[in-house]
Design a protein around this motif. Structure first.
Motif, PDB file in Angstrom:
ATOM      1  N   VAL A  12     -45.731   5.066  62.293  1.00  0.00           N
ATOM      2  CA  VAL A  12     -44.526   5.350  61.514  1.00  0.00           C
ATOM      3  C   VAL A  12     -44.560   4.649  60.154  1.00  0.00           C
ATOM      4  O   VAL A  12     -43.963   5.124  59.187  1.00  0.00           O
ATOM      5  CB  VAL A  12     -43.243   5.008  62.303  1.00  0.00           C
ATOM      6  N   ARG A  13     -45.287   3.545  60.054  1.00  0.00           N
ATOM      7  CA  ARG A  13     -45.419   2.832  58.776  1.00  0.00           C
ATOM      8  C   ARG A  13     -45.954   3.758  57.684  1.00  0.00           C
ATOM      9  O   ARG A  13     -45.576   3.651  56.525  1.00  0.00           O
ATOM     10  CB  ARG A  13     -46.342   1.626  58.954  1.00  0.00           C
ATOM     11  N   LYS A  14     -46.813   4.683  58.070  1.00  0.00           N
ATOM     12  CA  LYS A  14     -47.399   5.618  57.104  1.00  0.00           C
ATOM     13  C   LYS A  14     -46.350   6.505  56.455  1.00  0.00           C
ATOM     14  O   LYS A  14     -46.567   7.046  55.373  1.00  0.00           O
ATOM     15  CB  LYS A  14     -48.470   6.467  57.784  1.00  0.00           C
ATOM     16  N   ASN A  15     -45.192   6.669  57.105  1.00  0.00           N
ATOM     17  CA  ASN A  15     -44.124   7.517  56.575  1.00  0.00           C
ATOM     18  C   ASN A  15     -43.160   6.770  55.660  1.00  0.00           C
ATOM     19  O   ASN A  15     -42.229   7.370  55.124  1.00  0.00           O
ATOM     20  CB  ASN A  15     -43.335   8.139  57.721  1.00  0.00           C
ATOM     21  N   ALA A  16     -43.338   5.472  55.496  1.00  0.00           N
ATOM     22  CA  ALA A  16     -42.422   4.685  54.670  1.00  0.00           C
ATOM     23  C   ALA A  16     -42.344   5.264  53.257  1.00  0.00           C
ATOM     24  O   ALA A  16     -43.341   5.722  52.695  1.00  0.00           O
ATOM     25  CB  ALA A  16     -42.878   3.232  54.620  1.00  0.00           C
ATOM     26  N   HIS A  17     -41.152   5.237  52.704  1.00  0.00           N
ATOM     27  CA  HIS A  17     -40.907   5.715  51.331  1.00  0.00           C
ATOM     28  C   HIS A  17     -40.814   4.483  50.431  1.00  0.00           C
ATOM     29  O   HIS A  17     -39.775   3.816  50.393  1.00  0.00           O
ATOM     30  CB  HIS A  17     -39.613   6.530  51.287  1.00  0.00           C
ATOM     31  N   LYS A  24     -45.172  -1.010  52.528  1.00  0.00           N
ATOM     32  CA  LYS A  24     -44.797  -0.189  53.668  1.00  0.00           C
ATOM     33  C   LYS A  24     -44.628  -1.051  54.922  1.00  0.00           C
ATOM     34  O   LYS A  24     -45.470  -1.900  55.208  1.00  0.00           O
ATOM     35  CB  LYS A  24     -45.863   0.873  53.921  1.00  0.00           C
ATOM     36  N   GLY A  26     -43.452  -0.701  59.157  1.00  0.00           N
ATOM     37  CA  GLY A  26     -43.124   0.141  60.299  1.00  0.00           C
ATOM     38  C   GLY A  26     -42.569  -0.722  61.418  1.00  0.00           C
ATOM     39  O   GLY A  26     -42.995  -1.867  61.589  1.00  0.00           O
ATOM     40  N   CYS A  40     -39.035   3.142  59.578  1.00  0.00           N
ATOM     41  CA  CYS A  40     -39.869   2.689  58.469  1.00  0.00           C
ATOM     42  C   CYS A  40     -38.942   2.394  57.295  1.00  0.00           C
ATOM     43  O   CYS A  40     -37.823   2.898  57.243  1.00  0.00           O
ATOM     44  CB  CYS A  40     -40.913   3.734  58.099  1.00  0.00           C
ATOM     45  N   VAL A  42     -37.278   2.542  53.716  1.00  0.00           N
ATOM     46  CA  VAL A  42     -36.988   3.627  52.788  1.00  0.00           C
ATOM     47  C   VAL A  42     -36.371   2.997  51.542  1.00  0.00           C
ATOM     48  O   VAL A  42     -35.232   2.523  51.590  1.00  0.00           O
ATOM     49  CB  VAL A  42     -36.016   4.658  53.406  1.00  0.00           C
TER      50      VAL A  42
END
Length: 131
Positions: A12-17, A24, A26, A40, A42
């Motif tokens: 989920v860390r990869k999805n951080a904005h 980033k 997660g 994550c 944002v």
């Protein structure tokens, strides 16, 4: 620490904005039911209007109808494990007992474990507002 928490937080860390800091984070928490909830960070251009990863995971847990967490795992791309911010420590303490273990990790593999009581000694709780 369980492998499923680490894997989920890492994914989920990869999805951080994070267009402003590129930092980033997660988080994965386990509810009392055993279900995992993810979050994550944002960021928002209007600081401090962003959301921490831990807060996102807690919101997902509560939205799913759970109100108790039993483990937490937080991972960031930093040289050393990063503890949750003060606000997130309080949020975690709202839903977890003092003996709940929080594992803080780096993408390089370093890990550190602390209980919620160690992260937030003297936590503010419901007993403080009971009349």
């Amino acid at each position: 620490m369980t492998q499923d928490l680490r894997d989920a937080a890492t994914a989920v860390r990869k999805n951080a904005h994070t267009p402003y800091s590129n930092f980033k984070v997660g988080a994965a928490i386990r509810g009392a039911s055993g279900a995992l909830y993810l979050g994550c960070n944002v960021e928002n251009v209007a600081y401090p209007e962003g959301t921490c990863a831990e807060a996102g995971a807690i919101a997902a847990m509560v939205a799913a109808g759970e109100t108790k967490l039993t483990e937490a795992y937080v991972i960031a791309g930093s040289p050393m494990p990063v503890t949750p911010c003060g606000g997130c420590r309080q949020k975690l303490a709202e839903f977890g007992a003092g003996e709940v273990v929080v594992t803080m990790a780096t993408t390089g593999g370093a890990e550190q474990q602390m209980t919620l009581a160690e992260l937030l000694p003297g936590a503010f709780g419901a007993a403080h507002i009971a009349g």
